[in-house]
Design a protein around this motif. Structure first.
Motif, PDB file in Angstrom:
ATOM      1  N   GLY A 208       0.763  -1.229   0.000  1.00 53.69           N
ATOM      2  CA  GLY A 208       0.000   0.000   0.000  1.00 53.69           C
ATOM      3  C   GLY A 208       0.795   1.280   0.000  1.00 53.69           C
ATOM      4  N   ARG A 209       2.100   1.173  -0.266  1.00 52.90           N
ATOM      5  CA  ARG A 209       2.946   2.368  -0.323  1.00 52.90           C
ATOM      6  C   ARG A 209       3.788   2.341  -1.586  1.00 52.90           C
ATOM      7  N   VAL A 210       4.084   3.526  -2.132  1.00 50.76           N
ATOM      8  CA  VAL A 210       4.987   3.621  -3.278  1.00 50.76           C
ATOM      9  C   VAL A 210       6.416   3.492  -2.768  1.00 50.76           C
ATOM     10  N   THR A 211       7.092   2.431  -3.212  1.00 55.77           N
ATOM     11  CA  THR A 211       8.461   2.197  -2.754  1.00 55.77           C
ATOM     12  C   THR A 211       9.513   2.575  -3.792  1.00 55.77           C
ATOM     13  N   SER A 212       9.062   2.771  -5.038  1.00 56.06           N
ATOM     14  CA  SER A 212       9.980   3.159  -6.103  1.00 56.06           C
ATOM     15  C   SER A 212       9.178   3.835  -7.198  1.00 56.06           C
ATOM     16  N   SER A 213       9.750   4.860  -7.810  1.00 57.76           N
ATOM     17  CA  SER A 213       9.081   5.535  -8.923  1.00 57.76           C
ATOM     18  C   SER A 213      10.129   6.220  -9.774  1.00 57.76           C
ATOM     19  N   GLY A 214       9.750   6.546 -10.993  1.00 54.66           N
ATOM     20  CA  GLY A 214      10.684   7.219 -11.881  1.00 54.66           C
ATOM     21  C   GLY A 214      10.166   7.257 -13.302  1.00 54.66           C
ATOM     22  N   GLN A 222      15.324  -2.828 -15.591  1.00 54.13           N
ATOM     23  CA  GLN A 222      16.108  -3.523 -14.579  1.00 54.13           C
ATOM     24  C   GLN A 222      15.907  -2.906 -13.192  1.00 54.13           C
ATOM     25  N   THR A 223      15.747  -1.592 -13.144  1.00 53.67           N
ATOM     26  CA  THR A 223      15.485  -0.919 -11.874  1.00 53.67           C
ATOM     27  C   THR A 223      14.171  -1.413 -11.273  1.00 53.67           C
ATOM     28  N   VAL A 224      13.157  -1.536 -12.122  1.00 48.70           N
ATOM     29  CA  VAL A 224      11.858  -1.986 -11.648  1.00 48.70           C
ATOM     30  C   VAL A 224      11.913  -3.440 -11.206  1.00 48.70           C
ATOM     31  N   ARG A 225      12.578  -4.264 -11.985  1.00 52.09           N
ATOM     32  CA  ARG A 225      12.686  -5.681 -11.606  1.00 52.09           C
ATOM     33  C   ARG A 225      13.408  -5.813 -10.264  1.00 52.09           C
ATOM     34  N   ALA A 226      14.416  -5.009 -10.039  1.00 47.05           N
ATOM     35  CA  ALA A 226      15.119  -5.046  -8.758  1.00 47.05           C
ATOM     36  C   ALA A 226      14.212  -4.598  -7.629  1.00 47.05           C
ATOM     37  N   ALA A 227      13.393  -3.560  -7.878  1.00 47.17           N
ATOM     38  CA  ALA A 227      12.469  -3.083  -6.841  1.00 47.17           C
ATOM     39  C   ALA A 227      11.432  -4.129  -6.499  1.00 47.17           C
ATOM     40  N   LEU A 228      11.005  -4.898  -7.511  1.00 47.36           N
ATOM     41  CA  LEU A 228       9.999  -5.919  -7.294  1.00 47.36           C
ATOM     42  C   LEU A 228      10.568  -7.169  -6.615  1.00 47.36           C
ATOM     43  N   SER A 229      11.872  -7.338  -6.712  1.00 51.59           N
ATOM     44  CA  SER A 229      12.474  -8.543  -6.152  1.00 51.59           C
ATOM     45  C   SER A 229      12.791  -8.390  -4.661  1.00 51.59           C
ATOM     46  N   VAL A 230      12.684  -7.164  -4.153  1.00 49.92           N
ATOM     47  CA  VAL A 230      13.000  -6.921  -2.742  1.00 49.92           C
ATOM     48  C   VAL A 230      11.957  -7.573  -1.859  1.00 49.92           C
TER      49      VAL A 230
END
Length: 230
Positions: A208-214, A222-230
């Protein structure tokens, strides 16, 4: 086109979104990604007015629509395609389209334009929607939304559970619509490659929170895939 600012939304007393801020560029795409249960569908439902916001504002092209009912948002140019390839199963493809077009002065023209975007539906005009494949029903659901000639289209997992060939058609149609102007899209999508190809902005939701944006684009994948893998 759409500004969602610091909204908090929940079901009964269970909070789901905790101060989420998302912006959709005019004539562009904003993609929202995240795992199941992150709050993505809740965000779309709140944007459409199907869920009340406990806090925060929703603006459409500068107008505060936070307290407007869903039908009032539709009248202002919003259209929503929920998850699950929804259609009226006992009606034919043609009847599903006509149902949306009825009462519109440009209904016949709008149907023709929707069928030009999804030509496979022409050959299925007499088939009941309940007998269509998942991909065909998704095309029908998007076509129905486009008949209303929206300025803003909300899409919830449009490629989920669909065969790759139809996914490619849906991707190309959405990209083509935004390229020609006049339509903005808030896209909830698990398909990272498609989302990054389509979007000018991306947002990753977690609990329920934005943890990454751009900024979107292939270079952000690759940035998004890394954010999703956390």
């Amino acid at each position: 086109m759409l500004e969602i600012d610091d909204i908090r939304v929940g079901y009964d007393r269970s909070p789901v979104l905790h101060g989420v801020t998302v912006a959709v560029p005019k004539d562009g795409v904003a993609a929202v990604l995240g795992h199941n249960g992150a709050g993505k569908s809740t965000l779309l439902r709140a944007a459409m007015g199907l869920l009340k916001t406990a806090k925060g504002t929703v603006r459409l092209d500068g107008e505060d629509i936070t307290r407007l009912a869903p039908h009032q948002r539709v009248a202002r140019g919003m259209a929503y395609v929920p998850q699950g390839q929804q259609a009226f199963p006992h009606l034919t493809t043609a009847e599903n389209l006509q149902l949306v077009a009825d009462g519109r002065a440009d209904g016949k023209e709008a149907i023709a334009e929707a069928l030009d975007l999804f030509p496979a539906l022409r050959d299925l005009s007499g088939r009941r929607a309940g007998l269509l494949s998942g991909g065909q029903r998704q095309q029908l659901a998007i076509a129905r939304a486009l008949i209303t000639r929206p300025r803003l289209l909300l899409l919830d997992e449009p490629t989920e559970g669909i065969q790759p060939s139809v996914v490619a058609e849906i991707e190309e149609t959405i990209l083509g619509l935004t390229r020609r102007g006049g339509l903005s899209v808030l896209l909830v999508e698990q398909h990272v490659g498609f989302a990054m190809r389509a979007a000018q902005r991306y947002y990753v939701l977690e609990a329920g929170r934005v943890t990454s944006s751009g900024e979107g684009g292939a270079e952000a994948e690759q940035t998004v895939r890394a954010a999703l893998s956390v």
